[in-house]
Design a protein around this motif. Structure first.
Motif, mmCIF file in Angstrom:
data_model
loop_
_atom_site.group_PDB
_atom_site.id
_atom_site.type_symbol
_atom_site.label_atom_id
_atom_site.label_comp_id
_atom_site.label_asym_id
_atom_site.label_seq_id
_atom_site.Cartn_x
_atom_site.Cartn_y
_atom_site.Cartn_z
ATOM 1 N N GLY A 201 0.822 -1.211 0.000
ATOM 2 C CA GLY A 201 0.000 0.000 0.000
ATOM 3 C C GLY A 201 0.859 1.267 0.000
ATOM 4 N N LEU A 202 1.944 1.218 0.759
ATOM 5 C CA LEU A 202 2.854 2.373 0.801
ATOM 6 C C LEU A 202 3.506 2.603 -0.556
ATOM 7 C CD1 LEU A 202 4.180 4.599 2.488
ATOM 8 C CD2 LEU A 202 5.934 2.927 3.169
ATOM 9 N N ILE A 203 3.927 1.478 -1.185
ATOM 10 C CA ILE A 203 4.554 1.588 -2.510
ATOM 11 C C ILE A 203 3.563 2.190 -3.511
ATOM 12 C CG2 ILE A 203 5.466 0.271 -4.444
ATOM 13 C CD1 ILE A 203 6.693 -1.656 -2.363
ATOM 14 N N ILE A 204 2.284 1.711 -3.461
ATOM 15 C CA ILE A 204 1.272 2.216 -4.382
ATOM 16 C C ILE A 204 1.043 3.720 -4.155
ATOM 17 C CG2 ILE A 204 -1.191 2.090 -4.966
ATOM 18 C CD1 ILE A 204 -1.001 -0.942 -4.465
ATOM 19 N N ALA A 205 0.980 4.050 -2.846
ATOM 20 C CA ALA A 205 0.773 5.482 -2.523
ATOM 21 C C ALA A 205 1.921 6.335 -3.050
ATOM 22 C CB ALA A 205 0.624 5.636 -1.009
ATOM 23 N N LEU A 206 3.148 5.846 -2.921
ATOM 24 C CA LEU A 206 4.309 6.573 -3.425
ATOM 25 C C LEU A 206 4.253 6.710 -4.950
ATOM 26 C CD1 LEU A 206 7.155 5.141 -1.163
ATOM 27 C CD2 LEU A 206 6.173 7.453 -1.104
ATOM 28 N N LEU A 207 3.839 5.622 -5.613
ATOM 29 C CA LEU A 207 3.740 5.667 -7.063
ATOM 30 C C LEU A 207 2.682 6.688 -7.498
ATOM 31 C CD1 LEU A 207 3.995 1.868 -7.988
ATOM 32 C CD2 LEU A 207 5.687 3.650 -8.434
ATOM 33 N N VAL A 208 1.536 6.665 -6.809
ATOM 34 C CA VAL A 208 0.474 7.629 -7.163
ATOM 35 C C VAL A 208 0.954 9.059 -6.932
ATOM 36 C CG1 VAL A 208 -1.831 8.450 -6.524
ATOM 37 C CG2 VAL A 208 -1.399 5.986 -6.740
ATOM 38 N N LEU A 209 1.616 9.261 -5.815
ATOM 39 C CA LEU A 209 2.131 10.591 -5.517
ATOM 40 C C LEU A 209 3.149 11.034 -6.571
ATOM 41 C CD1 LEU A 209 2.201 13.000 -3.593
ATOM 42 C CD2 LEU A 209 3.966 11.788 -2.274
ATOM 43 N N THR A 210 4.003 10.096 -6.965
ATOM 44 C CA THR A 210 5.025 10.428 -8.000
ATOM 45 C C THR A 210 4.356 10.812 -9.323
ATOM 46 O OG1 THR A 210 6.587 8.917 -6.960
ATOM 47 C CG2 THR A 210 7.020 9.557 -9.242
ATOM 48 N N ILE A 211 3.315 10.038 -9.681
ATOM 49 C CA ILE A 211 2.592 10.329 -10.935
ATOM 50 C C ILE A 211 1.941 11.705 -10.850
ATOM 51 C CG2 ILE A 211 0.620 9.623 -12.347
ATOM 52 C CD1 ILE A 211 1.359 6.712 -11.644
#
Length: 221
Positions: A201-211
């Motif tokens: 979930g943290l990785i996904i959140a980081l990816l969304v934030l990066t996008i």
């Protein structure tokens, strides 16, 4: 009662009955026939005395509680044998007249032999009662041994069942240990899965934030 003593006792009773019959027959005899019968009676009395000595020796080797009753019976047998000796002595006395022998046969001989027969009858009845008591004691002893064997068999079965229960208890303990270990392993796996979920979930959140950051800079500039 000792089986050896019983054997001697039966032999004596048979010998005493035979001697009584021989005395009765000898009292009606005379001459050489009388001498022959008297010799047979004397030999039979000697044999009966030997049986009484054997009974006495056997009785004295037994326990005091049994010995007293047997010695009393032996005294009865000795009295019976003395009556037979007295009858033989009267038969072989110097008075060889037929009338005297007939008188002996009708009076003294009849009394002596009657006493002997009565004593022998009482002794045989007492012996039969004692033998019956001995048989009952043997039956009781055999029943006790059978009961003891049954008890031992039951105890053996109970011991085997106890061992089976102990083994089953050990197996249950092992199963319980395995279940506990399994629960620990499953708990560890669940905790790892939860941790992996948080990491993903943290990785996904980081990816969304990066996008979002990339899109922001792209459209702003």
């Amino acid at each position: 009662m000792s089986e050896v003593f019983e054997g001697y006792e039966r032999q004596y009773c048979e010998a005493s009955a035979s001697l009584t019959r021989k005395c009765t027959a000898a009292a009606a005899s005379q001459g050489e026939k009388l001498k022959q019968k008297a010799a047979e009676i004397k030999s039979g009395i000697d044999g009966a005395e030997a049986l009484i000595r054997k009974m006495d020796l056997e009785a004295r080797n037994l326990q005091p509680s049994v010995r007293a009753g047997l010695l009393a019976k032996i005294r009865e047998y000795k009295s019976d044998l003395n009556n037979l000796k007295g009858a033989l002595k009267r038969i072989t006395s110097g008075n060889a007249q037929q009338g005297a022998r007939e008188e002996l046969l009708e009076s003294g001989m009849a009394d002596a032999l009657g006493v002997s027969a009565d004593q022998r009858s009482r002794l045989l009845r007492a012996t039969e009662r004692q033998n019956q008591t001995t048989d009952r004691l043997r039956d009781s002893h055999r029943t006790m041994l059978e009961t003891e064997d049954l008890g031992v068999s039951i105890l053996h079965d109970l011991s085997q069942q106890r061992q089976s229960l102990l083994r089953a208890h050990d197996v249950l303990d092992q199963v319980d240990d395995n279940i506990t270990k399994g629960r620990r392993i499953i708990g560890g796996m669940v905790r790892r899965m939860d941790r992996n979920k948080w990491i993903i979930g943290l990785i996904i959140a980081l990816l969304v934030l990066t996008i979002l950051v990339i899109l922001y800079f792209k459209f702003v500039h």
